[in-house]
Design a protein around this motif. Structure first.
Motif, PDB file in Angstrom:
ATOM      1  N   ILE A 118      37.407   6.909   2.414  1.00 63.24           N
ATOM      2  CA  ILE A 118      37.766   8.306   1.928  1.00 63.24           C
ATOM      3  C   ILE A 118      36.288   8.785   1.580  1.00 63.24           C
ATOM      4  O   ILE A 118      36.166  10.229   1.940  1.00 63.24           O
ATOM      5  N   GLY A 119      35.540   8.453   0.687  1.00 66.87           N
ATOM      6  CA  GLY A 119      34.365   8.883   0.264  1.00 66.87           C
ATOM      7  C   GLY A 119      33.283   9.128   1.256  1.00 66.87           C
ATOM      8  O   GLY A 119      32.955  10.333   1.468  1.00 66.87           O
ATOM      9  N   ILE A 120      33.269   8.287   2.312  1.00 66.71           N
ATOM     10  CA  ILE A 120      32.382   8.856   3.600  1.00 66.71           C
ATOM     11  C   ILE A 120      33.083   9.962   4.407  1.00 66.71           C
ATOM     12  O   ILE A 120      32.236  10.862   4.777  1.00 66.71           O
ATOM     13  N   GLY A 121      34.431   9.849   4.539  1.00 64.42           N
ATOM     14  CA  GLY A 121      35.058  11.013   5.200  1.00 64.42           C
ATOM     15  C   GLY A 121      34.781  12.314   4.590  1.00 64.42           C
ATOM     16  O   GLY A 121      34.498  13.378   5.175  1.00 64.42           O
ATOM     17  N   LEU A 122      34.955  12.533   3.274  1.00 64.54           N
ATOM     18  CA  LEU A 122      34.586  13.703   2.487  1.00 64.54           C
ATOM     19  C   LEU A 122      33.283  14.086   2.798  1.00 64.54           C
ATOM     20  O   LEU A 122      32.966  15.303   2.675  1.00 64.54           O
ATOM     21  N   ALA A 123      32.149  13.117   2.798  1.00 61.72           N
ATOM     22  CA  ALA A 123      30.969  13.501   2.880  1.00 61.72           C
ATOM     23  C   ALA A 123      30.412  13.767   4.263  1.00 61.72           C
ATOM     24  O   ALA A 123      29.919  14.995   4.301  1.00 61.72           O
ATOM     25  N   ILE A 124      31.079  13.530   5.159  1.00 66.55           N
ATOM     26  CA  ILE A 124      30.913  13.839   6.725  1.00 66.55           C
ATOM     27  C   ILE A 124      31.506  15.209   6.727  1.00 66.55           C
ATOM     28  O   ILE A 124      30.907  16.073   7.403  1.00 66.55           O
TER      29      ILE A 124
END
Length: 484
Positions: A208-214
């Motif tokens: 989720i953190g990676i997705g939000l950063a992307i």
């Protein structure tokens, strides 16, 4: 309640298993201890649970302090060192031969077999001090994540600049109560289900953190980044740059802290295939998987927030929307840390209980086990000593977390204090002793240089974390709600 008196029954009671009276040998290994059932897959789950913890949340901040080049390079170097030394440690589980030698059940037992003397006590101080620190740190992090759920809803309803201050202390208390219950799990062998659940949670919130950063990078709302990280005179002072860079190295070291429990994890593995081979496979899977997530979380988080990256990008509100996804990610963090706390607390519990059983074998309070029939759940074996001692431990660590709730500085300090002795020094020294590496040979010199370099790095990281802790303490008022 029925007392369990025989030696075999007590051994079975400690494991929580039903003892097979018809053929007792089915329940034990070659050394008479509880039969192990773990595989490289369950060991990988334990490692991922231990490694992908709260440390992943601070990596964007760490990369911001160090910059693109140094930050990414240090992450990769730490992963290689961790895997390299973990293979040495895995070979030391049995002594003197890594396949046919006598089993060592704990990290201290391994050090006693290969090094002996005062180093055993030094290992105990480093290992158990580190484990206590981690359980305190996880209590802090879990409460921060639970508070973030309430804040996310508040910011969604009232706007991003609303006063949404909440106290961490009730959440720490709730986390402590849950740990008191889970702490009655008798030993490491019974944690597989908890570790598998926690591993799934860690993958979920990291993703989720990676997705939000992307999504943030794709949307064009990115912060200013540099090859060398934060800029002196713009983002930080020269002194802050130095100390924060050292602290960032400590945070990265903390993110790879699982050597502390490696032997205890290996002791759950079946004897066939050889434990060291299965553990090396588990270490490769665990370290490579976590490094992949770390690079994504750290680099994408830095790309999204730039030099102003928050200390914890899911709870310090680098992201506000979608609020429900932030809520879910933080709930996953809390659930993961519930399991991770037990992975690190169990070695402490078992160390104290074995010591007490050895020193006071005739004390009924310490040695007696009772079978209790719990409606709908079946039979459980209860030890009054285990109930009292483990409850006291959880209460004390919760109180310490309430007094010192500083996320980044605590993580950095724990990482710095444990990385050199437990991840580097003892594995290297035991490898030299086991394989009889010739003094002053190229391999001996290389291993010794690795130890000295890592010692310097740990000292600098510790100094940076202490500086950060002092800075936080100056403005901190205990048992008050911090306003944003």
């Amino acid at each position: 309640m029925k007392s369990l008196n025989t030696e075999h029954n007590q051994s079975a009671a400690e494991s929580g298993d039903v003892f097979d009276v018809s053929d007792p040998t089915k329940n034990v290994d070659e050394d008479g201890r509880e039969k192990r059932t773990g595989t490289w897959l369950t060991a990988s789950a334990h490692i991922i649970t231990a490694v992908i913890g709260s440390g992943v949340l601070s990596l964007a901040w760490a990369i911001a302090q160090l910059g693109w080049i140094a930050g990414t390079l240090i992450l990769i170097i730490f992963s290689f060192i961790t895997y390299f030394t973990s293979t040495m440690l895995a070979d030391c589980y049995r002594a003197p031969d890594p396949v046919t030698g006598k089993r060592n059940y704990t990290y201290m037992d391994v050090v006693r077999s290969y090094l002996g003397g005062r180093k055993v006590q030094l290992c105990g101080v480093a290992q158990y001090g580190n484990l206590v620190g981690i359980t305190v740190g996880y209590t802090i992090t879990a409460s921060i994540s639970l508070v973030a759920v309430g804040k996310a809803n508040c910011f969604h309803d009232k706007g991003h600049h609303a006063d949404c201050a909440l106290s961490n202390y009730p959440y720490m208390a709730v986390f402590g109560i849950i740990q008191i219950i889970l702490s009655q799990i008798p030993n490491f062998h019974k944690l597989s289900f908890l570790s598998l659940m926690a591993a799934v949670m860690s993958f979920t919130y990291a993703t989720i953190g990676i997705g939000l950063a992307i999504a943030t990078v794709a949307g064009g709302k990115v912060g200013k980044t540099n090859l060398t990280g934060t800029v002196v005179g713009v983002d930080v002072t020269a002194t802050q740059k130095i100390w924060r860079s050292f602290q960032a190295v400590g945070d990265i070291a903390f993110a790879y802290a699982y050597a502390t429990v490696l032997i205890e994890i290996q002791d759950t593995l079946k004897s066939s295939p050889a434990e060291n081979k299965a553990m090396k496979r588990a270490s490769l899977v665990g370290v490579s998987t976590t490094t992949f997530f770390y690079i994504l979380c750290g680099c994408l988080g830095y790309a999204a927030f730039g030099n102003q990256a928050p200390g914890d990008f899911l709870t310090d509100f680098g992201f506000y929307e979608p609020f429900w996804l932030i809520d879910f990610a933080n709930a996953c963090i809390a659930v993961h840390l519930i399991g991770a706390y037990q992975v690190f607390a169990q070695p402490i519990f078992q160390f104290v209980e074995k010591k007490c059983n050895r020193n006071w074998p005739d004390n009924k309070f310490i040695t007696s086990e009772y079978s209790v029939n719990v409606p709908f759940l079946g039979k459980f074996n209860i030890s009054l000593f285990r109930l009292v001692w483990r409850t006291a431990y959880v209460v004390i660590t919760t109180l310490v977390a309430m007094i010192f709730p500083f996320f980044n500085a605590i993580l950095g300090l724990i990482g710095a204090a444990s990385f050199w002795p437990l991840t580097v020094y003892f594995p290297v020294e035991m490898h030299i002793a086991q394989t009889k590496v010739k003094k002053y040979s190229p391999r001996w010199i290389g291993l010794k240089m690795l130890c000295w370099v890592c010692l310097v790095v740990s000292l600098l990281a510790g100094a940076g974390s202490i500086a950060g802790l002092i800075s936080s303490v100056k403005t901190y008022k205990p048992f008050r709600t911090a306003h944003e």
